[in-house]
Design a protein around this motif. Structure first.
Motif, PDB file in Angstrom:
ATOM      1  N   LEU A  16       0.821  -1.202   0.000  1.00 48.19           N
ATOM      2  CA  LEU A  16       0.000   0.000   0.000  1.00 48.19           C
ATOM      3  C   LEU A  16       0.859   1.258   0.000  1.00 48.19           C
ATOM      4  N   PRO A  17       0.384   2.337  -0.625  1.00 50.90           N
ATOM      5  CA  PRO A  17       1.106   3.604  -0.572  1.00 50.90           C
ATOM      6  C   PRO A  17       1.025   4.209   0.821  1.00 50.90           C
ATOM      7  N   GLN A  18       1.910   5.151   1.098  1.00 51.77           N
ATOM      8  CA  GLN A  18       1.891   5.793   2.402  1.00 51.77           C
ATOM      9  C   GLN A  18       0.666   6.690   2.584  1.00 51.77           C
ATOM     10  N   GLU A  19       0.170   7.239   1.498  1.00 50.37           N
ATOM     11  CA  GLU A  19      -0.995   8.114   1.542  1.00 50.37           C
ATOM     12  C   GLU A  19      -2.031   7.634   0.529  1.00 50.37           C
ATOM     13  N   PRO A  20      -3.323   7.836   0.794  1.00 50.07           N
ATOM     14  CA  PRO A  20      -4.338   7.504  -0.211  1.00 50.07           C
ATOM     15  C   PRO A  20      -4.247   8.482  -1.381  1.00 50.07           C
ATOM     16  N   ASP A  21      -4.893   8.147  -2.462  1.00 50.48           N
ATOM     17  CA  ASP A  21      -4.910   9.017  -3.647  1.00 50.48           C
ATOM     18  C   ASP A  21      -6.329   9.553  -3.815  1.00 50.48           C
ATOM     19  N   PRO A  22      -6.623  10.751  -3.314  1.00 54.86           N
ATOM     20  CA  PRO A  22      -7.991  11.257  -3.349  1.00 54.86           C
ATOM     21  C   PRO A  22      -8.444  11.745  -4.720  1.00 54.86           C
ATOM     22  N   ALA A  23      -7.526  11.896  -5.665  1.00 55.98           N
ATOM     23  CA  ALA A  23      -7.892  12.477  -6.966  1.00 55.98           C
ATOM     24  C   ALA A  23      -8.979  11.676  -7.688  1.00 55.98           C
ATOM     25  N   PRO A  24      -8.876  10.337  -7.809  1.00 54.90           N
ATOM     26  CA  PRO A  24      -9.962   9.593  -8.466  1.00 54.90           C
ATOM     27  C   PRO A  24     -11.294   9.729  -7.729  1.00 54.90           C
ATOM     28  N   ALA A  25     -11.253   9.775  -6.396  1.00 55.03           N
ATOM     29  CA  ALA A  25     -12.489   9.931  -5.627  1.00 55.03           C
ATOM     30  C   ALA A  25     -13.101  11.308  -5.874  1.00 55.03           C
ATOM     31  N   GLU A  26     -12.264  12.320  -5.920  1.00 55.63           N
ATOM     32  CA  GLU A  26     -12.749  13.672  -6.189  1.00 55.63           C
ATOM     33  C   GLU A  26     -13.378  13.758  -7.577  1.00 55.63           C
ATOM     34  N   ALA A  27     -12.738  13.168  -8.568  1.00 54.63           N
ATOM     35  CA  ALA A  27     -13.276  13.189  -9.929  1.00 54.63           C
ATOM     36  C   ALA A  27     -14.594  12.420 -10.005  1.00 54.63           C
ATOM     37  N   TRP A  28     -14.669  11.285  -9.305  1.00 54.04           N
ATOM     38  CA  TRP A  28     -15.910  10.502  -9.283  1.00 54.04           C
ATOM     39  C   TRP A  28     -17.031  11.299  -8.631  1.00 54.04           C
ATOM     40  N   LEU A  29     -16.718  11.960  -7.515  1.00 59.52           N
ATOM     41  CA  LEU A  29     -17.741  12.726  -6.806  1.00 59.52           C
ATOM     42  C   LEU A  29     -18.263  13.870  -7.671  1.00 59.52           C
ATOM     43  N   ARG A  30     -17.404  14.490  -8.439  1.00 56.30           N
ATOM     44  CA  ARG A  30     -17.849  15.556  -9.339  1.00 56.30           C
ATOM     45  C   ARG A  30     -18.766  15.008 -10.425  1.00 56.30           C
ATOM     46  N   ARG A  31     -18.493  13.784 -10.895  1.00 55.56           N
ATOM     47  CA  ARG A  31     -19.394  13.163 -11.871  1.00 55.56           C
ATOM     48  C   ARG A  31     -20.759  12.878 -11.240  1.00 55.56           C
ATOM     49  N   VAL A  32     -20.743  12.460  -9.990  1.00 53.90           N
ATOM     50  CA  VAL A  32     -22.002  12.240  -9.265  1.00 53.90           C
ATOM     51  C   VAL A  32     -22.787  13.537  -9.168  1.00 53.90           C
ATOM     52  N   ARG A  33     -22.116  14.631  -8.814  1.00 47.09           N
ATOM     53  CA  ARG A  33     -22.808  15.917  -8.669  1.00 47.09           C
ATOM     54  C   ARG A  33     -23.388  16.388  -9.999  1.00 47.09           C
ATOM     55  N   ARG A  34     -22.627  16.212 -11.073  1.00 44.58           N
ATOM     56  CA  ARG A  34     -23.149  16.617 -12.383  1.00 44.58           C
ATOM     57  C   ARG A  34     -24.372  15.788 -12.754  1.00 44.58           C
ATOM     58  N   ALA A  35     -24.293  14.496 -12.542  1.00 43.95           N
ATOM     59  CA  ALA A  35     -25.403  13.606 -12.911  1.00 43.95           C
ATOM     60  C   ALA A  35     -26.659  13.951 -12.133  1.00 43.95           C
ATOM     61  N   HIS A  36     -26.529  14.292 -10.868  1.00 47.04           N
ATOM     62  CA  HIS A  36     -27.713  14.540 -10.057  1.00 47.04           C
ATOM     63  C   HIS A  36     -28.174  15.987 -10.112  1.00 47.04           C
ATOM     64  N   TRP A  37     -27.375  16.874 -10.633  1.00 47.41           N
ATOM     65  CA  TRP A  37     -27.857  18.209 -10.941  1.00 47.41           C
ATOM     66  C   TRP A  37     -28.750  18.160 -12.173  1.00 47.41           C
ATOM     67  N   THR A  38     -28.300  17.444 -13.207  1.00 47.03           N
ATOM     68  CA  THR A  38     -29.095  17.279 -14.427  1.00 47.03           C
ATOM     69  C   THR A  38     -30.428  16.630 -14.110  1.00 47.03           C
ATOM     70  N   ALA A  39     -30.392  15.600 -13.282  1.00 44.61           N
ATOM     71  CA  ALA A  39     -31.641  14.914 -12.936  1.00 44.61           C
ATOM     72  C   ALA A  39     -32.599  15.841 -12.239  1.00 44.61           C
ATOM     73  N   ALA A  40     -32.059  16.750 -11.401  1.00 40.17           N
ATOM     74  CA  ALA A  40     -32.935  17.699 -10.700  1.00 40.17           C
ATOM     75  C   ALA A  40     -33.581  18.667 -11.673  1.00 40.17           C
ATOM     76  N   GLU A  41     -32.809  19.167 -12.650  1.00 43.58           N
ATOM     77  CA  GLU A  41     -33.360  20.102 -13.617  1.00 43.58           C
ATOM     78  C   GLU A  41     -34.423  19.437 -14.490  1.00 43.58           C
ATOM     79  N   GLU A  42     -34.185  18.193 -14.884  1.00 50.67           N
ATOM     80  CA  GLU A  42     -35.119  17.517 -15.775  1.00 50.67           C
ATOM     81  C   GLU A  42     -36.432  17.191 -15.087  1.00 50.67           C
ATOM     82  N   SER A  43     -36.421  17.076 -13.758  1.00 54.28           N
ATOM     83  CA  SER A  43     -37.634  16.700 -13.034  1.00 54.28           C
ATOM     84  C   SER A  43     -38.538  17.901 -12.790  1.00 54.28           C
ATOM     85  N   GLU A  44     -38.030  19.101 -13.040  1.00 49.64           N
ATOM     86  CA  GLU A  44     -38.844  20.314 -12.782  1.00 49.64           C
ATOM     87  C   GLU A  44     -39.738  20.631 -13.970  1.00 49.64           C
TER      88      GLU A  44
END
Length: 230
Positions: free
Chosen positions: A202-230
């Motif tokens: 294991l590395p000495q530190e985790p690598d948060p970059a992939p998690a951050e990028a994934w979370l941003r994809r989640v936010r984009r996907a659920h922002w679009t879903a919110a707009e489409e439901s209105e």
């Protein structure tokens, strides 16, 4: 909660470990996403949703990532389950499984797994001395102690979290023996500490970059879903 907001969910706990008995509860764990617009107001949406009928814990996507980046054993097992134990597996959930290797780090795994195992040891000793728990409860603490040490050391050595135990019967038997003599667990804890002191993958530190990028994809996907439901 709208089931469309659950990104990944599965059966965890004793069923996943192979330790479930006739009276065991079926525990479920999952990750959900709030509508992104809810994150822009004064109030904050709940970060976890817990129910007891059925036994289910859902963590909001950002909270789950934060837990996993500390190598929290309970949260981490969600992305390492055997395939048949997943009940919800969306495309974003698949992506989360795909980046699971970025979360673990040497120091965090050692601290989390040894820490949780030591906590089970303290509970086992205290309840044994006080006579406040039936033998079945003591054995459960002991099984979790053994499981955490085995999973943690394997993760340290291989980079893989093996949720399903290789020999559940041995862990059950050892749990019964430790419930009778909790002091015997001291050698297990010491042996695990020795293993963690050796070099792992294991590395000495985790690598948060992939998690951050994934979370941003989640936010984009659920922002679009919110707009489409209105």
């Amino acid at each position: 909660m709208d089931s469309r907001n659950v990104l990944l969910s599965g059966v965890v706990g004793s069923t996943a470990y192979g330790l479930a008995g006739p009276g065991s509860d079926v525990d479920r764990l999952g990750v959900f996403a709030v509508r992104t617009e809810q994150l822009h107001g004064l109030g904050r949406p709940p970060e976890s949703l817990v129910t007891t009928a059925p036994d289910r814990t859902l963590h909001e996507a950002a909270k789950w990532c934060r837990l996993a980046l500390t190598s929290n054993p309970t949260a981490s097992e969600l992305v390492w389950l055997p395939g048949e134990l997943y009940e919800v597996r969306t495309p974003l959930g698949e992506e989360l499984i795909g980046i699971r290797g970025c979360f673990a780090s040497a120091a965090a795994v050692r601290g989390a797994y040894l820490g949780y195992a030591a906590q089970q040891f303290r509970k086992l000793c205290h309840k044994r001395e006080a006579g406040t728990a039936p033998s079945a409860r003591l054995a459960k603490h002991a099984r979790h102690l053994v499981r955490l040490l085995e999973q943690g050391v394997t993760l340290h050595r291989t980079g893989e979290l093996r949720v399903r135990l290789q020999d559940p019967d041995r862990v059950r038997e050892l749990g019964e023996r430790l419930a009778e003599r909790p002091d015997r667990a001291e050698s297990l804890l010491a042996a695990a500490e020795e293993q963690f002191a050796r070099p792992g993958v294991l590395p000495q530190e985790p690598d948060p970059a992939p998690a951050e990028a994934w979370l941003r994809r989640v936010r984009r996907a659920h922002w679009t879903a919110a707009e489409e439901s209105e």
